[in-house]
Design a protein around this motif. Structure first.
Motif, PDB file in Angstrom:
ATOM      1  N   SER A 105      -2.055  28.813 -24.027  1.00  0.00           N
ATOM      2  CA  SER A 105      -1.006  28.289 -23.312  1.00  0.00           C
ATOM      3  C   SER A 105      -1.658  27.687 -22.178  1.00  0.00           C
ATOM      4  N   ILE A 106      -2.554  28.889 -21.394  1.00  0.00           N
ATOM      5  CA  ILE A 106      -3.002  28.531 -19.927  1.00  0.00           C
ATOM      6  C   ILE A 106      -4.024  27.531 -20.038  1.00  0.00           C
ATOM      7  N   ALA A 107      -4.774  27.432 -20.987  1.00  0.00           N
ATOM      8  CA  ALA A 107      -5.703  26.452 -21.005  1.00  0.00           C
ATOM      9  C   ALA A 107      -5.209  24.863 -21.730  1.00  0.00           C
ATOM     10  N   VAL A 108      -4.169  25.033 -22.478  1.00  0.00           N
ATOM     11  CA  VAL A 108      -3.400  24.067 -22.579  1.00  0.00           C
ATOM     12  C   VAL A 108      -2.765  23.020 -21.361  1.00  0.00           C
ATOM     13  N   VAL A 109      -2.254  23.960 -20.459  1.00  0.00           N
ATOM     14  CA  VAL A 109      -1.509  23.650 -19.371  1.00  0.00           C
ATOM     15  C   VAL A 109      -2.476  23.137 -18.426  1.00  0.00           C
ATOM     16  N   PHE A 110      -3.939  23.680 -18.176  1.00  0.00           N
ATOM     17  CA  PHE A 110      -4.720  22.987 -17.448  1.00  0.00           C
ATOM     18  C   PHE A 110      -5.194  21.827 -17.936  1.00  0.00           C
ATOM     19  N   ILE A 111      -5.856  21.748 -19.239  1.00  0.00           N
ATOM     20  CA  ILE A 111      -5.953  20.412 -19.673  1.00  0.00           C
ATOM     21  C   ILE A 111      -4.874  19.296 -19.538  1.00  0.00           C
ATOM     22  N   ASN A 112      -3.667  19.642 -19.893  1.00  0.00           N
ATOM     23  CA  ASN A 112      -2.613  18.721 -19.557  1.00  0.00           C
ATOM     24  C   ASN A 112      -2.625  18.076 -18.161  1.00  0.00           C
ATOM     25  N   TRP A 113      -2.830  18.908 -17.118  1.00  0.00           N
ATOM     26  CA  TRP A 113      -2.507  18.546 -15.766  1.00  0.00           C
ATOM     27  C   TRP A 113      -4.053  17.825 -15.526  1.00  0.00           C
ATOM     28  N   VAL A 114      -4.994  18.036 -15.682  1.00  0.00           N
ATOM     29  CA  VAL A 114      -6.322  17.572 -15.619  1.00  0.00           C
ATOM     30  C   VAL A 114      -6.329  15.882 -16.250  1.00  0.00           C
ATOM     31  N   LEU A 115      -5.954  15.839 -17.493  1.00  0.00           N
ATOM     32  CA  LEU A 115      -5.729  14.435 -17.980  1.00  0.00           C
ATOM     33  C   LEU A 115      -4.664  13.544 -17.367  1.00  0.00           C
ATOM     34  N   GLN A 127       0.891  -1.234  -0.057  1.00  0.00           N
ATOM     35  CA  GLN A 127      -0.052   0.069   0.056  1.00  0.00           C
ATOM     36  C   GLN A 127       0.848   1.342   0.065  1.00  0.00           C
ATOM     37  N   ASP A 128       2.048   1.467   0.724  1.00  0.00           N
ATOM     38  CA  ASP A 128       2.855   2.359   0.685  1.00  0.00           C
ATOM     39  C   ASP A 128       3.298   2.861  -0.769  1.00  0.00           C
ATOM     40  N   MET A 129       3.404   1.857  -1.796  1.00  0.00           N
ATOM     41  CA  MET A 129       3.866   2.290  -2.960  1.00  0.00           C
ATOM     42  C   MET A 129       2.770   2.718  -3.929  1.00  0.00           C
ATOM     43  N   LEU A 130       1.587   2.688  -3.420  1.00  0.00           N
ATOM     44  CA  LEU A 130       0.514   3.072  -4.462  1.00  0.00           C
ATOM     45  C   LEU A 130       0.802   4.518  -4.482  1.00  0.00           C
ATOM     46  N   ALA A 131       0.798   5.404  -3.612  1.00  0.00           N
ATOM     47  CA  ALA A 131       0.810   6.871  -3.856  1.00  0.00           C
ATOM     48  C   ALA A 131       1.861   7.422  -4.487  1.00  0.00           C
ATOM     49  N   PRO A 132       3.147   6.993  -4.156  1.00  0.00           N
ATOM     50  CA  PRO A 132       4.431   7.523  -5.094  1.00  0.00           C
ATOM     51  C   PRO A 132       4.368   7.089  -6.188  1.00  0.00           C
ATOM     52  N   TYR A 133       3.920   5.834  -6.604  1.00  0.00           N
ATOM     53  CA  TYR A 133       3.929   5.530  -8.107  1.00  0.00           C
ATOM     54  C   TYR A 133       2.996   6.376  -8.927  1.00  0.00           C
ATOM     55  N   SER A 134       1.504   6.439  -7.975  1.00  0.00           N
ATOM     56  CA  SER A 134       0.708   7.384  -8.845  1.00  0.00           C
ATOM     57  C   SER A 134       0.910   8.662  -9.179  1.00  0.00           C
ATOM     58  N   LEU A 135       1.765   9.387  -8.011  1.00  0.00           N
ATOM     59  CA  LEU A 135       2.459  10.520  -8.532  1.00  0.00           C
ATOM     60  C   LEU A 135       3.360  10.611  -9.441  1.00  0.00           C
ATOM     61  N   TYR A 136       4.345   9.627  -9.416  1.00  0.00           N
ATOM     62  CA  TYR A 136       5.234   9.565 -10.545  1.00  0.00           C
ATOM     63  C   TYR A 136       4.675   9.234 -11.834  1.00  0.00           C
ATOM     64  N   THR A 137       3.660   8.467 -11.972  1.00  0.00           N
ATOM     65  CA  THR A 137       2.935   8.287 -13.524  1.00  0.00           C
ATOM     66  C   THR A 137       2.235   9.710 -13.764  1.00  0.00           C
ATOM     67  N   THR A 138       1.625  10.295 -12.855  1.00  0.00           N
ATOM     68  CA  THR A 138       1.000  11.552 -13.031  1.00  0.00           C
ATOM     69  C   THR A 138       2.103  12.713 -13.752  1.00  0.00           C
ATOM     70  N   SER A 139       3.023  12.643 -12.914  1.00  0.00           N
ATOM     71  CA  SER A 139       4.286  13.630 -13.576  1.00  0.00           C
ATOM     72  C   SER A 139       4.812  13.278 -14.754  1.00  0.00           C
ATOM     73  N   ILE A 140       5.010  11.827 -15.066  1.00  0.00           N
ATOM     74  CA  ILE A 140       5.479  11.727 -16.412  1.00  0.00           C
ATOM     75  C   ILE A 140       4.533  12.121 -17.375  1.00  0.00           C
ATOM     76  N   LEU A 141       3.223  11.711 -17.257  1.00  0.00           N
ATOM     77  CA  LEU A 141       2.174  11.930 -18.140  1.00  0.00           C
ATOM     78  C   LEU A 141       2.171  13.286 -18.621  1.00  0.00           C
ATOM     79  N   SER A 142       2.319  14.376 -17.447  1.00  0.00           N
ATOM     80  CA  SER A 142       2.393  15.760 -17.450  1.00  0.00           C
ATOM     81  C   SER A 142       3.519  16.329 -18.256  1.00  0.00           C
ATOM     82  N   THR A 143       4.701  15.669 -18.126  1.00  0.00           N
ATOM     83  CA  THR A 143       5.853  16.001 -18.971  1.00  0.00           C
ATOM     84  C   THR A 143       5.668  15.511 -20.243  1.00  0.00           C
TER      85      THR A 143
END
Length: 360
Positions: A178-188, A132-148
């Motif tokens: 650009s602001i709209a694109v940034v917002f959509i990127n982070w939501v997705l 269970q301890d790995m679930l949150a960091p892996y999820s944040l890691y995945t979110t960050s990579i997708l945003s990149t």
């Protein structure tokens, strides 16, 4: 030594790896499942029950310390980029907003990578068998990579539109775009990256648990990795090739008019070098991770048979992704800034030379 270790683990379970333990059809018996053990993705029990001290201390330090170091350097570097952008008040430009957001994405990737590295150093076994301890960091890691990835795609599209706007089209990327694109990127990115936190995980010993990124499910990793890595490879390749073709076409038309083409030639060379660097950086960063996911999806072996080589490869792919977080600010902030200056000069050049643009 490795074979003795595997046999000891399987004797504790009551059968060898190739023995299905008397269960008809090899079904996983939840009543006899030891705490912390997950089934392999073929549905058979694995050989990792009652595991103790799987990783050697020397190997953990050899892999963990470089990961921590790279992540710390990346955090400092991207914080410097963000503070520099804010201090210079350069965010009124659309491309500067995308650059700053790319640094924020890389910062989150480095932070989550630092978190995972600390968990690996303090309790490396949970990075193999899941927790269970790995679930949150892996999820944040995945979110960050997708945003990149989404930011890199957005920057490539913005650069293409900037070149097209300077040559022939009336559409210009504005700050609000650009602001709209940034917002959509982070939501997705947040939606896709946090799906495991919403329930798409294998904490309850489902049959397709990942052996590399447990407690993630293999089908989730395939769903996330395959299309997004393909986008990271193909979209920048297409956009920068289009930029090169547009600049070359403009250069040839100016040559036909007997005008100087030095500015176009210089911009074309700059775009070619930058696009090759961008594509190679994405290839080095994400191709090993994609190969790991493909291996995970095809794997039918238990954890003991994969240790240590496959898990060393997994940790090395994480370091390559973090190195990308170091390379992105240098590549995009410096090289694309020079390219932007050349494109700005081309706008004035194109406006003043009707012969070069009269055949658009």
């Amino acid at each position: 030594m490795m074979m003795m270790w595997q046999q000891e683990l399987c004797v504790r379970r009551g059968s060898l790896p190739w023995d299905r333990g008397g269960s008809s059809g090899g079904e996983w018996d939840e009543q006899s499942r030891p705490k912390g053990a997950f089934p392999t993705m073929n549905g058979f029990p694995n050989c990792s029950a009652n595991y103790t001290k799987v990783w050697s201390h020397y190997l953990v330090l050899a892999l963990g310390i470089p990961q921590l170091t790279i992540n710390i350097i990346s955090i400092i570097f991207n914080c410097t980029v963000i503070f520099t952008r804010l201090a210079t008040r350069d965010l009124h430009k659309p491309i500067s907003i995308l650059f700053c957001n790319l640094a924020v994405s890389d910062l989150f990737t480095s932070f989550s990578g630092f978190w995972i590295s600390m968990l690996f150093i303090t309790n490396p076994d949970i990075t193999i068998f899941g927790s269970q301890d790995m679930l949150a960091p892996y999820s944040l890691y995945t979110t960050s990579i997708l945003s990149t990835i989404y930011n890199l795609v957005s920057i490539g599209i913005e650069r293409y539109l900037a070149v097209a706007a300077s040559m022939r089209t009336r559409f210009r990327v504005a700050r609000n775009h650009s602001i709209a694109v940034v917002f959509i990127n982070w939501v997705l990115a947040f939606f896709l990256g946090c799906l495991p936190l919403m329930g798409w995980n294998c904490l309850q010993a489902e049959s397709n648990v990942s052996v590399l990124y447990s407690p993630f499910c293999v089908n989730y990793l395939v769903f996330i990795a395959m299309p997004n890595v393909a986008v990271a490879f193909l979209v920048p390749l297409f956009t920068y090739l289009r930029i090169i073709l547009i600049l070359r076409k403009r250069k040839l038309r100016m040559q036909a008019c007997g005008q100087a083409t030095g500015t176009y030639k210089s911009a074309e060379t700059q775009v070619a070098r930058t696009s090759i660097s961008i594509w190679l950086l994405a290839l080095v960063s994400y191709a090993p991770f994609l190969a790991g996911v493909a291996f995970d999806a095809a794997n039918r072996r238990c954890h003991g048979e994969l240790y240590p080589g496959v898990y060393i490869f997994r940790n090395c792919t994480a370091m390559l992704i973090t190195l990308t977080c170091l390379g992105n600010p240098v590549l995009y902030t410096l090289k694309l800034r020079a390219l932007g200056a050349r494109l700005k000069a081309l706008r004035g050049l194109s406006a003043s030379r009707a012969c070069a643009i009269g055949h658009v």
